[in-house]
Design a protein around this motif. Structure first.
Motif, short mmCIF file in Angstrom:
data_model
loop_
_atom_site.label_atom_id
_atom_site.label_comp_id
_atom_site.label_asym_id
_atom_site.label_seq_id
_atom_site.Cartn_x
_atom_site.Cartn_y
_atom_site.Cartn_z
N GLY A 59 -48.83 45.48 -89.63
CA GLY A 59 -50.14 45.90 -89.18
C GLY A 59 -50.12 46.41 -87.76
N GLY A 60 -51.29 46.49 -87.14
CA GLY A 60 -51.44 47.04 -85.80
C GLY A 60 -52.72 47.83 -85.72
N GLY A 61 -52.76 48.76 -84.79
CA GLY A 61 -53.95 49.59 -84.65
C GLY A 61 -54.82 49.15 -83.51
N ARG A 62 -56.12 49.09 -83.76
CA ARG A 62 -57.07 48.90 -82.67
C ARG A 62 -57.18 47.46 -82.20
NH1 ARG A 62 -59.74 51.95 -86.41
NH2 ARG A 62 -61.02 50.15 -86.99
N ALA A 63 -56.83 46.48 -82.98
CA ALA A 63 -57.08 45.08 -82.62
C ALA A 63 -55.88 44.22 -82.99
CB ALA A 63 -58.33 44.56 -83.32
N LEU A 64 -55.65 43.17 -82.18
CA LEU A 64 -54.56 42.25 -82.45
C LEU A 64 -54.80 41.42 -83.72
CD1 LEU A 64 -53.73 40.94 -78.85
CD2 LEU A 64 -52.52 42.67 -80.17
N ARG A 65 -56.06 41.26 -84.09
CA ARG A 65 -56.34 40.49 -85.30
C ARG A 65 -55.82 41.18 -86.56
NH1 ARG A 65 -60.70 42.98 -87.63
NH2 ARG A 65 -61.97 44.30 -86.24
N LEU A 66 -55.45 42.45 -86.42
CA LEU A 66 -54.89 43.18 -87.56
C LEU A 66 -53.38 43.02 -87.68
CD1 LEU A 66 -56.91 46.52 -87.21
CD2 LEU A 66 -57.47 44.51 -88.59
N VAL A 67 -52.77 42.29 -86.71
CA VAL A 67 -51.32 42.10 -86.71
C VAL A 67 -50.99 40.77 -87.37
CG1 VAL A 67 -49.27 41.81 -85.28
CG2 VAL A 67 -51.02 43.48 -84.64
N THR A 68 -50.04 40.80 -88.28
CA THR A 68 -49.58 39.59 -88.96
C THR A 68 -48.07 39.47 -88.81
OG1 THR A 68 -51.37 39.74 -90.58
CG2 THR A 68 -49.48 38.36 -91.16
N LEU A 69 -47.61 38.27 -88.46
CA LEU A 69 -46.18 37.97 -88.39
C LEU A 69 -45.77 37.23 -89.64
CD1 LEU A 69 -45.99 36.85 -84.66
CD2 LEU A 69 -44.99 38.90 -85.62
N GLU A 70 -44.62 37.65 -90.19
CA GLU A 70 -44.16 37.06 -91.45
C GLU A 70 -42.70 36.66 -91.33
OE1 GLU A 70 -43.45 38.31 -96.16
OE2 GLU A 70 -44.49 39.67 -94.77
N CYS A 71 -42.40 35.47 -91.82
CA CYS A 71 -41.01 35.02 -91.87
C CYS A 71 -40.33 35.66 -93.08
CB CYS A 71 -40.95 33.50 -91.99
SG CYS A 71 -39.27 32.86 -92.21
N PRO A 72 -39.19 36.36 -92.89
CA PRO A 72 -38.55 37.04 -94.02
C PRO A 72 -37.87 36.08 -95.00
CG PRO A 72 -37.21 37.26 -92.06
CD PRO A 72 -38.47 36.60 -91.64
N ARG A 73 -37.72 34.80 -94.61
CA ARG A 73 -37.05 33.84 -95.50
C ARG A 73 -38.05 33.06 -96.34
NH1 ARG A 73 -31.65 32.79 -94.84
NH2 ARG A 73 -30.64 33.84 -93.08
N CYS A 74 -39.00 32.38 -95.67
CA CYS A 74 -39.95 31.54 -96.41
C CYS A 74 -41.29 32.22 -96.61
CB CYS A 74 -40.14 30.20 -95.72
SG CYS A 74 -40.90 30.32 -94.08
#
Length: 579
Positions: A166-181
């Motif tokens: 994600g990204g764009g106009r607001a930080l609330r649109l950004v999601t961090l994801e663990c590639p393992r779990c």
């Protein structure tokens, strides 16, 4: 190929950057280390680059000494050689070469989704992609964002990188994801919440061990380029001398003055030892002969001013400075005019140039003393993070051979000192009482005193008016407000508007040249002071506190000009008490 350094002037280091600041380079952001690492790196002593100002050292720095930042030219090094020690920061990077996500990874591991590359290329790429978010607290600490804890608050898995979606106009649109779990976390929520502080100061080296943080303050995530990430604190002092021009020029020799200071501190300085030091000093023969003919009482008095005499601890740096400025505005300084040839004096007010300007209302007369030459020593004493008022101050001093030192810079320029002819400032009107109440509640904060507010507001109006014809922008003109109190009674006040720059040549005389037409400058400054384009919002402040009727449209000045961060201003107090 990108350069692994950033060019900084010594004045930039003291005023804007300094130890603990994040500096952007073409190879990525770095943190400047403590200043003692510089002298260890170049194998030189701070004394080789000392700025001698015993008055500032004694009254403002608890007898600490001042060292300037050497340049590459002084050290005989190429201009593109990086001389100040730094450490890469932050340690995480964000690779944007992948779709539909980006990859957040640790620098040493390299981006796991990019083709393998030599270590140096991988680190260079990571530096350019350094993540723009860091963790800081108002206790002065700075560290990496704990990305593992952000995604895995209950314990991390074995992953070494994360997917940035994600990204764009607001930080609330950004999601961090663990590639393992495949655990996810919303970065906007993490950005807005408090985090445990690690207690790290990257300019001092290593990071605290996990779970051993010694700071109990809450930390925040913010961008590494934020203006409040590091707010420098400065101590400044003018060099105001009252002696014949040639005498202070000759005695101002750096090596000679340092030797005389050592003798005075040890109690060995007298006429005989003075002449011995002069004979051994590397100064011109005619200067040696000149000093040998000066009576010892005159030399001793001159050294009192150059090196500082011991005075009561209750005497403040500003009060002493105001007394010397008012004396210069009355009698001129130095008493013997400086000749046209030879090196210029460190401080000069020509008595013939002093002007008396009546106020537009005829209530107060202003005395305008053009300072054709001044020297200012500026020292960075520390910095704060996040909160400029209540944050914990972190010192930028360093120890060298059991002596405390601060980074500083020597500046030269010109200015205009303004005070009242009779010294009395009668203030009346409804805006006085609220300020007086605030001041009585916080008597140590002189910026809340009604007289200080009056001078400070007048200063900002004059900053704008002087910039119209002086040739300097308003951001290049600085202010210095003076208010002297004895037993709760104001015994002196005034302001100095000045401009300075590094180098012995100083400035070009644009401020001093306006002294003859200061009545027009004052009239322009006070024109429409009772109105603002943001009225009625600007004038109808609900309470007069740190800020009265003041905003960016009418009074606020740039950070380089205002020494009080635009606090303690009220144009209605000034308009109700026009001179």
């Amino acid at each position: 190929m990108s350069r692994p350094y950033q060019e900084l002037r010594p004045s930039q280091f003291v005023v804007t950057f300094g130890p603990g600041s994040v500096v952007e380079t073409d190879s990525g952001p770095v943190v400047l280390k403590s200043m003692d690492t510089l002298f260890t790196e170049i194998t030189r002593s701070p004394q080789d680059f000392e700025i001698i100002d015993d008055r500032l050292s004694r009254l403002g720095l608890d007898d600490a000494r001042i060292a300037r930042i050497p340049t590459n030219a002084e050290l005989g090094l190429p201009a593109d050689r990086a001389i100040y020690p730094t450490t890469a920061f932050p340690y995480w990077a964000l690779c944007a070469r992948h779709q539909p996500h980006q990859v957040l990874y640790e620098v040493n591991n390299g981006c796991p989704e990019c083709p393998p590359a030599p270590t140096w290329k991988s680190k260079e790429k990571a530096g350019r992609e350094a993540i723009r978010f860091v963790l800081a607290c108002d206790g002065g600490h700075l560290d990496e964002v704990n990305w593992h804890r952000l995604v895995h608050p209950k314990g991390r898995c074995s992953t070494r990188h994360y997917l940035w979606n994600g990204g764009g106009r607001a930080l609330r649109l950004v999601t961090l994801e663990c590639p393992r779990c495949h655990t996810t976390a919303n970065f906007g929520e993490a950005y807005g919440r408090p985090w445990p502080c690690t207690g790290r100061q990257p300019e001092l080296g290593g990071r605290p061990a996990s779970g051993q943080a010694n700071c109990t303050r809450a930390a925040r995530i913010l961008q590494r380029g934020s203006a409040n990430l590091r707010i420098g604190e400065l101590a400044t002092a003018l060099t105001i001398l009252d002696m014949p021009a040639r005498l202070h020029n000759v005695l101002g020799d750096r090596e000679l003055l340092g030797a005389l200071r050592t003798l005075r501190r040890r109690g060995f300085l007298n006429h005989e030892t003075f002449l011995e030091e002069v004979a051994e000093a590397r100064i011109a023969p005619d200067a040696v002969q000149y000093l040998s003919q000066i009576p010892w009482r005159d030399v001793d008095r001159a050294l009192d001013q150059l090196l500082g005499v011991q005075r009561a601890d209750t005497v403040s740096l500003r009060d002493e400075e105001l007394d010397r400025l008012r004396n210069a505005a009355t009698h001129g300084a130095p008493p013997v005019p400086h000749p046209q040839l030879g090196s210029p004096p460190l401080f000069e007010v020509r008595k013939a140039d002093i002007r008396h300007v009546p106020g537009p209302q005829g209530r107060l007369g202003l005395r305008v003393a053009p300072v054709s030459r001044l020297r200012m020593v500026m020292v960075q004493t520390g910095y704060r993070r996040l909160d400029p008022e209540n944050g914990l101050s972190v010192t930028t001093s360093f120890d060298w051979n059991r002596t405390k030192w601060y980074p500083g810079i020597e500046l030269f320029g010109e200015g205009v000192f303004i005070d009242l002819e009779d010294g009395d400032l009668p203030l009346t009107g409804e805006r006085v009482a609220p300020w007086q109440s605030r001041y009585l509640a916080s008597p140590l904060n002189s910026t809340l005193h009604p007289a200080h507010v009056w001078w400070h507001t007048l200063s900002h109006r004059l900053l704008w008016a002087l910039s119209v014809d002086s040739g300097y922008s308003s951001a290049a003109i600085r202010e210095r407000i003076y208010l002297k109190e004895e037993n709760g009674v104001v015994t002196g006040s005034g302001l100095l508007l000045y401009t300075v720059q590094p180098g012995g040549d100083g400035t070009m005389g644009g401020l001093v040249g306006l002294a003859n037409q200061f009545d027009h400058v004052l009239a322009r400054a006070l024109e429409d002071v009772d109105t603002c384009s943001n009225d009625p919002l600007c004038e109808e402040a609900p309470d007069v506190g740190m800020d009265g009727a003041a905003c960016y449209s009418c009074l606020f000045a740039s950070e380089t000009s205002c020494e009080h961060r635009n606090h303690g201003l009220d144009r209605l107090l000034l308009s109700g008490n026009l001179p």
